[in-house]
Design a protein around this motif. Structure first.
Motif, PDB file in Angstrom:
ATOM      1  N   LYS A  66      56.634  11.608  48.192  1.00 57.62           N
ATOM      2  CA  LYS A  66      57.115  12.923  47.784  1.00 57.62           C
ATOM      3  C   LYS A  66      58.020  12.836  46.562  1.00 57.62           C
ATOM      4  CE  LYS A  66      56.851  15.070  52.369  1.00 57.62           C
ATOM      5  NZ  LYS A  66      57.631  15.764  53.444  1.00 57.62           N
ATOM      6  N   LYS A  80      55.962  12.089  43.445  1.00 62.72           N
ATOM      7  CA  LYS A  80      55.230  13.281  43.023  1.00 62.72           C
ATOM      8  C   LYS A  80      56.168  14.284  42.358  1.00 62.72           C
ATOM      9  CE  LYS A  80      51.557  13.070  46.503  1.00 62.72           C
ATOM     10  NZ  LYS A  80      50.940  13.749  47.674  1.00 62.72           N
ATOM     11  N   ARG A  81      57.373  14.389  42.889  1.00 65.22           N
ATOM     12  CA  ARG A  81      58.357  15.317  42.302  1.00 65.22           C
ATOM     13  C   ARG A  81      58.738  14.868  40.897  1.00 65.22           C
ATOM     14  NH1 ARG A  81      63.940  15.182  42.427  1.00 65.22           N
ATOM     15  NH2 ARG A  81      64.970  17.190  42.064  1.00 65.22           N
ATOM     16  N   HIS A  82      58.940  13.559  40.723  1.00 62.81           N
ATOM     17  CA  HIS A  82      59.271  13.027  39.399  1.00 62.81           C
ATOM     18  C   HIS A  82      58.125  13.251  38.420  1.00 62.81           C
ATOM     19  CE1 HIS A  82      62.554  10.072  40.995  1.00 62.81           C
ATOM     20  NE2 HIS A  82      62.928  11.332  41.031  1.00 62.81           N
ATOM     21  N   GLN A  83      56.885  13.075  38.899  1.00 63.51           N
ATOM     22  CA  GLN A  83      55.728  13.294  38.039  1.00 63.51           C
ATOM     23  C   GLN A  83      55.630  14.751  37.614  1.00 63.51           C
ATOM     24  OE1 GLN A  83      52.468  11.839  40.406  1.00 63.51           O
ATOM     25  NE2 GLN A  83      52.831   9.700  39.876  1.00 63.51           N
ATOM     26  N   SER A  84      55.967  15.660  38.544  1.00 64.28           N
ATOM     27  CA  SER A  84      55.926  17.086  38.222  1.00 64.28           C
ATOM     28  C   SER A  84      56.975  17.438  37.171  1.00 64.28           C
ATOM     29  CB  SER A  84      56.163  17.904  39.496  1.00 64.28           C
ATOM     30  OG  SER A  84      56.233  19.283  39.198  1.00 64.28           O
ATOM     31  N   ILE A  85      58.193  16.897  37.332  1.00 67.02           N
ATOM     32  CA  ILE A  85      59.256  17.166  36.366  1.00 67.02           C
ATOM     33  C   ILE A  85      58.892  16.582  35.004  1.00 67.02           C
ATOM     34  CG2 ILE A  85      61.682  16.757  35.794  1.00 67.02           C
ATOM     35  CD1 ILE A  85      62.263  16.668  38.785  1.00 67.02           C
ATOM     36  N   SER A  99      55.933  15.949  33.755  1.00 66.25           N
ATOM     37  CA  SER A  99      54.853  16.724  33.141  1.00 66.25           C
ATOM     38  C   SER A  99      55.395  17.988  32.492  1.00 66.25           C
ATOM     39  CB  SER A  99      53.796  17.087  34.194  1.00 66.25           C
ATOM     40  OG  SER A  99      53.191  15.922  34.723  1.00 66.25           O
ATOM     41  N   PHE A 100      56.316  18.655  33.184  1.00 67.56           N
ATOM     42  CA  PHE A 100      56.917  19.861  32.618  1.00 67.56           C
ATOM     43  C   PHE A 100      57.706  19.538  31.359  1.00 67.56           C
ATOM     44  CE2 PHE A 100      60.824  22.332  32.159  1.00 67.56           C
ATOM     45  CZ  PHE A 100      60.306  23.588  31.913  1.00 67.56           C
ATOM     46  N   TYR A 126      63.648  23.842  38.261  1.00 68.44           N
ATOM     47  CA  TYR A 126      63.612  22.460  38.728  1.00 68.44           C
ATOM     48  C   TYR A 126      65.024  21.999  39.098  1.00 68.44           C
ATOM     49  CZ  TYR A 126      58.799  21.914  37.118  1.00 68.44           C
ATOM     50  OH  TYR A 126      57.449  22.039  36.938  1.00 68.44           O
TER      51      TYR A 126
END
Length: 200
Positions: free
Chosen positions: A35, A38-43, A45-46, A72
């Protein structure tokens, strides 16, 4: 049908020239991302998408504000670390006709000239800056060494690499050793401060 041979991990690592801890780190990276990852990847990417729209001009502080505004939950140092891991660097464009200011500081002679063998304490101090990656971001450590004793006589640490950090380390060394300023040469390789001065 050939039988597949399985070698002990210790022998396999020795043959491949890797450590066991390195193997387990590699093996851990092959697993499905958790988790947090995935959260780091989402940040990330943004941040990269927003930086692309802004033509890679903003630094990590500006992008951190953008991420906060978007909802975020992330820290400033975390944003800096994620951008560094992604290889992002701000490239602010210069305005047409812009000219860099010429430094008015005098170019000091190299008084030390690589003569690192010093027989007495409090005659020559040297400093160096080390960049350390931490969980919260980058940490800069400036250490001051007395070439006469080869001991660290002062240090300072902070999140920003600046001339003030070097001065803080020098002040720490000064309070600890209390040298005679007119007899002491301070040499620094830091790009954020003058190379060397006598502390009279």
């Amino acid at each position: 049908m050939h039988r597949q041979l399985q070698w002990p991990l210790s022998i396999t690592c020795e043959v491949l020239g890797v450590s066991r801890s390195g193997y387990y780190r590699w093996k851990g990276r092959q697993r499905r991302p958790g988790k947090m990852q995935k959260r780091h990847q989402s940040i990330t990417s943004f941040l990269l998408e927003r930086a692309k729209k802004m033509k890679s001009v903003p630094g990590y502080r500006k992008l951190w504000i953008e991420a906060q505004d978007e909802g975020y939950r992330c820290g400033k140092n975390q944003v800096q670390r994620l951008l560094q891991e992604a290889g992002y660097r701000s490239c602010t464009a210069l305005k047409p006709g812009y000219r860099r200011t010429v430094s008015t500081l005098p170019v000091l002679p190299n008084l030390l000239n690589r003569r690192f063998s010093v027989g007495e304490p409090n005659k020559v101090w040297v400093s160096d800056t080390t960049q350390i990656r931490c969980k919260e971001g980058w940490l800069y450590l400036v250490a001051v060494m007395d070439l006469g004793t080869r001991q660290i006589v002062g240090y300072a640490q902070g999140a920003v690499n600046s001339s003030q950090l070097v001065l803080n380390a020098l002040e720490s060394a000064w309070k600890y050793s209390q040298p005679v300023g007119k007899e002491l040469l301070f040499h620094s390789d830091s790009k954020t401060t003058r190379r060397q001065v006598f502390l009279g």
